[in-house]
Design a protein around this motif. Sequence first.
Motif, PDB file in Angstrom:
ATOM      1  N   LEU A   8      76.127  34.636  25.164  1.00  0.00           N
ATOM      2  CA  LEU A   8      76.106  33.854  26.399  1.00  0.00           C
ATOM      3  C   LEU A   8      76.795  34.562  27.554  1.00  0.00           C
ATOM      4  O   LEU A   8      76.580  34.206  28.716  1.00  0.00           O
ATOM      5  CB  LEU A   8      76.712  32.471  26.148  1.00  0.00           C
ATOM      6  CG  LEU A   8      75.915  31.613  25.158  1.00  0.00           C
ATOM      7  CD1 LEU A   8      76.649  30.315  24.873  1.00  0.00           C
ATOM      8  CD2 LEU A   8      74.512  31.353  25.658  1.00  0.00           C
ATOM      9  N   HIS A  28      69.827  24.093  30.347  1.00  0.00           N
ATOM     10  CA  HIS A  28      70.584  22.933  30.809  1.00  0.00           C
ATOM     11  C   HIS A  28      71.047  23.271  32.217  1.00  0.00           C
ATOM     12  O   HIS A  28      71.963  24.074  32.406  1.00  0.00           O
ATOM     13  CB  HIS A  28      71.766  22.679  29.873  1.00  0.00           C
ATOM     14  CG  HIS A  28      72.546  21.465  30.223  1.00  0.00           C
ATOM     15  ND1 HIS A  28      72.057  20.203  30.059  1.00  0.00           N
ATOM     16  CD2 HIS A  28      73.789  21.333  30.740  1.00  0.00           C
ATOM     17  CE1 HIS A  28      72.974  19.335  30.455  1.00  0.00           C
ATOM     18  NE2 HIS A  28      74.032  20.001  30.875  1.00  0.00           N
ATOM     19  N   GLU A  31      71.362  27.553  34.848  1.00  0.00           N
ATOM     20  CA  GLU A  31      71.889  28.756  34.213  1.00  0.00           C
ATOM     21  C   GLU A  31      72.398  28.572  32.793  1.00  0.00           C
ATOM     22  O   GLU A  31      72.566  29.554  32.084  1.00  0.00           O
ATOM     23  CB  GLU A  31      73.008  29.340  35.068  1.00  0.00           C
ATOM     24  CG  GLU A  31      72.527  29.845  36.400  1.00  0.00           C
ATOM     25  CD  GLU A  31      73.646  30.471  37.207  1.00  0.00           C
ATOM     26  OE1 GLU A  31      74.750  30.669  36.661  1.00  0.00           O
ATOM     27  OE2 GLU A  31      73.415  30.760  38.383  1.00  0.00           O
ATOM     28  N   ALA A  32      72.658  27.368  32.337  1.00  0.00           N
ATOM     29  CA  ALA A  32      73.247  27.161  31.022  1.00  0.00           C
ATOM     30  C   ALA A  32      72.160  27.049  29.949  1.00  0.00           C
ATOM     31  O   ALA A  32      71.217  26.278  30.083  1.00  0.00           O
ATOM     32  CB  ALA A  32      74.102  25.899  31.013  1.00  0.00           C
TER      33      ALA A  32
END
Length: 75
Positions: A8, A28, A31-32
């Motif tokens: 990540l 999510h 960017e997540a």
Amino acid sequence: MVRVAVDLNRCQGYAQCAFLAPEIFVMHGEEALLYDPEADEEQREKLAQAAAACPVRAILVDAVDEPAEAVAGAR
């Protein structure tokens, strides 16, 4: 079972993985990345495509052998 790991810190949110394997990878926000670290063997081809499509090579896909006691118990 197939083990999936995503670095990540390296992931830049290009979302190619979410497009190619939406059962495993979900964006999510912008960017997540959320993902399932343990996928079914049937997902192996999609996972390989998603890993290959990642522009920053943040995805690692690896097979996991069944534990010996699980195999023995299935008999």
